[in-house]
Design an enzyme around this catalytic site. Structure first.
Site, PDB file in Angstrom:
ATOM      1  N   GLU A 111      48.530  11.538  71.738  1.00 54.89           N
ATOM      2  CA  GLU A 111      48.201  10.569  72.785  1.00 54.89           C
ATOM      3  C   GLU A 111      46.740  10.115  72.725  1.00 54.89           C
ATOM      4  OE1 GLU A 111      49.397  12.141  76.582  1.00 54.89           O
ATOM      5  OE2 GLU A 111      51.495  12.282  76.011  1.00 54.89           O
ATOM      6  N   GLU A 118      57.352  14.697  73.201  1.00 59.39           N
ATOM      7  CA  GLU A 118      57.222  15.193  74.583  1.00 59.39           C
ATOM      8  C   GLU A 118      58.120  14.391  75.504  1.00 59.39           C
ATOM      9  OE1 GLU A 118      53.321  15.329  76.425  1.00 59.39           O
ATOM     10  OE2 GLU A 118      52.455  16.144  74.578  1.00 59.39           O
TER      11      GLU A 118
HETATM   12  O1  IFM Z   1      50.572  17.897  80.015  1.00 58.22           O
HETATM   13  C1  IFM Z   1      50.534  16.652  79.396  1.00 58.22           C
HETATM   14  C2  IFM Z   1      50.338  16.792  77.907  1.00 58.22           C
HETATM   15  O2  IFM Z   1      49.206  17.524  77.595  1.00 58.22           O
HETATM   16  C3  IFM Z   1      50.196  15.433  77.259  1.00 58.22           C
HETATM   17  N1  IFM Z   1      51.300  14.576  77.649  1.00 58.22           N
HETATM   18  C4  IFM Z   1      51.620  14.485  79.040  1.00 58.22           C
HETATM   19  C5  IFM Z   1      51.795  15.871  79.635  1.00 58.22           C
HETATM   20  C6  IFM Z   1      52.141  15.765  81.133  1.00 58.22           C
HETATM   21  O3  IFM Z   1      51.139  15.090  81.812  1.00 58.22           O
END
Ligand code: IFM
Length: 483
Positions: free
Chosen positions: A182, A387
């Site tokens: 990200e 994710e």
């Molecule tokens: O916890 C975070 C993660 O570190 C990066 N993506 C989003 C998740 C939830 O906010």
């Protein structure tokens, strides 16, 4: 891991009475990040990262929480691997802590730091769990921030060197690598709105940071390809924003285009197409002249990738806005500074529907739309959901059990959307549930629980929630029950 060999039924609409079968080689995983779980912040030569400094600064993180101890995974990793094994997790995506393996960011590597990840990786492999590495999940060594951080070009070169160090240490046993997690958050929350470390608020710096993260990615991929055995997968993870216009007006369509530029195409442009989009450069001309992009940078960033890691939680609703800036409900935390450079004429709105404990609207159709968009824009590029998950206000009941039917519903809907996207031709190779454990949720500290395993922070006791048992069955059978 999916074990079934019967014919996949992807492509059909969910059958409310039945189950959806995923491809036999689909990877069923879960994900974490170093600063969010490891703790041991001062052990074995680790130096402070930007998140140590930021979280120890009063007022930055809710309740003054820090990652000093977190879930103590640095000491409890054998227990955590055992848990994953019992839950049939087939793949584990974790990040390497840069200040643990190369303290100070540019000096010698730390043998102790690298040994930790060797032990972790070997422990996973012994249990048949595939390790998947993220090299950068936001924990820049503070010394590199003091030298300029991501707005400084040198940081990209330091990142590539660090990637080489980790590749030399773990390349014989890890077959799947991603460079950045990200980068939008690192650039725009870290240097634009300041709600993430290092907490700087300068729009021009946030764009410089985005470019140097892109450059660091390109340089690191080169470094990895040189050192890793043939056949090793190399990728990047982006939190692509799924944007929607508030109305069908041309002005709202332009708001979508503009935010799409600085949320998504600022990364996919150079990484996947070899150039920054002209409209992004034009839109941000009031903030920077982009002179930090040197000749040859875009082709360096444009490296062949084995897949694109996609993180998705919720869609983003925007409209055109006249008058003073009002960046509003963009899901990225409250700040007087917008994370969106030169986008004063865009307003953000709460999307309708039920929400998670983060206040993020639950909308699995956004994931379907995102996957089919990537397929359309980048045909032939495999994808991995690196994710997806949700925070809810979980608590342990009188018998010590944690019931989280909302999370099961969330996961079911989102996995059904993945299944539908596969059926429409999207080449999605796997799914990593965020997260294995409740953990340090950045500016929210420990107040938000994303884990499928509950953590009692007072005792560090782990309790698999009902969603963990449910997900374990999905992973074991490769089938998603629709009720
Ligand atoms: O916890 C975070 C993660 O570190 C990066 N993506 C989003 C998740 C939830 O906010």
């Amino acid at each position: 891991m999916a074990t079934s060999t019967s014919v996949p039924t992807t492509g059909q609409d969910p059958d409310p009475a039945g189950a959806l079968r995923f491809p036999a080689d689909f990877r069923w995983g879960t994900a974490t990040a170093a600063y969010q779980i490891e703790g041991a912040a001062r052990e074995d030569g680790r130096t402070p990262s930007i998140w140590d400094v930021y979280s120890r600064t009063p007022g930055r993180v809710r309740n003054g929480d820090t990652g000093d101890i977190a879930t103590d995974h640095y000491h409890r990793w054998p227990e955590d691997i055992e848990l994953m094994s019992r839950l049939n997790v087939g793949a584990y995506r974790f990040s390497v802590s840069w200040p643990r393996v190369r303290p100070t960011g540019c000096g010698p590597a730390s043998a102790k730091g690298l040994d930790f990840y060797r032990r972790l990786t070997d422990g996973l492999l012994e249990k048949g769990i595939e390790p998947v590495i993220t090299l950068y999940h936001w924990d820049l060594p503070q010394e590199l921030e003091d030298a300029g951080g991501w707005p400084a070009r040198e940081t990209a070169y330091r990142f590539a060197e660090y990637a080489g160090i980790v590749a030399d240490a773990l390349g014989d046993r890890v077959k799947t690598w991603t460079t950045l997690n990200e980068p939008w958050c690192s650039a725009f929350l870290g240097y634009g709105s300041g709600v993430h470390a290092p907490g700087r608020t300068d729009a021009a710096d946030s764009l410089r940071a985005a470019h140097h993260l892109n450059l660091g990615h390109g340089l690191a991929v080169e470094e990895l390809r040189e050192r890793l055995p043939a056949g090793t997968e190399v990728a990047v993870t982006l939190n692509l924003h799924q944007l929607r216009p508030l109305t069908g007006s041309a002005a709202d369509a332009d708001a979508v285009r503009r935010i799409d530029g600085i949320a998504n195409r600022i990364f996919t442009g150079p990484m996947l197409d070899g150039a920054y989009p002209a409209d992004v450069i034009e839109d941000t001309a009031s903030v920077t002249d982009w002179s930090f992009v040197q000749e040859g940078d875009e082709s360096l960033i444009h490296q062949p990738l084995d897949f694109l890691g996609v993180n998705y939680y919720s869609p983003t609703l925007v409209s055109h806005h006249e008058g003073p800036a009002a960046h509003g409900a963009d899901n990225h935390g409250a700040s007087d500074h917008s994370p969106w450079p030169a986008a004063e004429q865009v307003a953000f709105h709460q999307t309708p529907g039920e929400r998670t404990a983060m206040g993020w609207t639950i909308d699995a159709s956004g994931l379907y739309d995102l996957l089919t968009r990537v397929r359309r824009d980048h045909p032939g590029l495999p994808m991995m959901i690196t994710e997806n998950g949700a925070a809810f206000d979980d608590y342990a009941g009188p018998e010590g059990e944690v019931r989280d039917p909302e999370r099961i519903a969330y996961l079911r809907e989102h996995l059904a959307a993945v299944h539908r996207a596969i059926g429409s031709g999207a080449d999605v190779r796997g799914y990593f549930l965020w997260s294995l454990l409740d953990n340090f949720e950045w500016a929210y500290g420990y107040s938000k629980r994303f884990g499928m395993v509950y953590v009692d922070y007072a005792t560090q006791r782990r309790i698999p929630k009902s969603s963990a048992h449910w997900y374990g069955e999905v992973a074991r059978t490769g089938e998603l029950p629709m009720r």
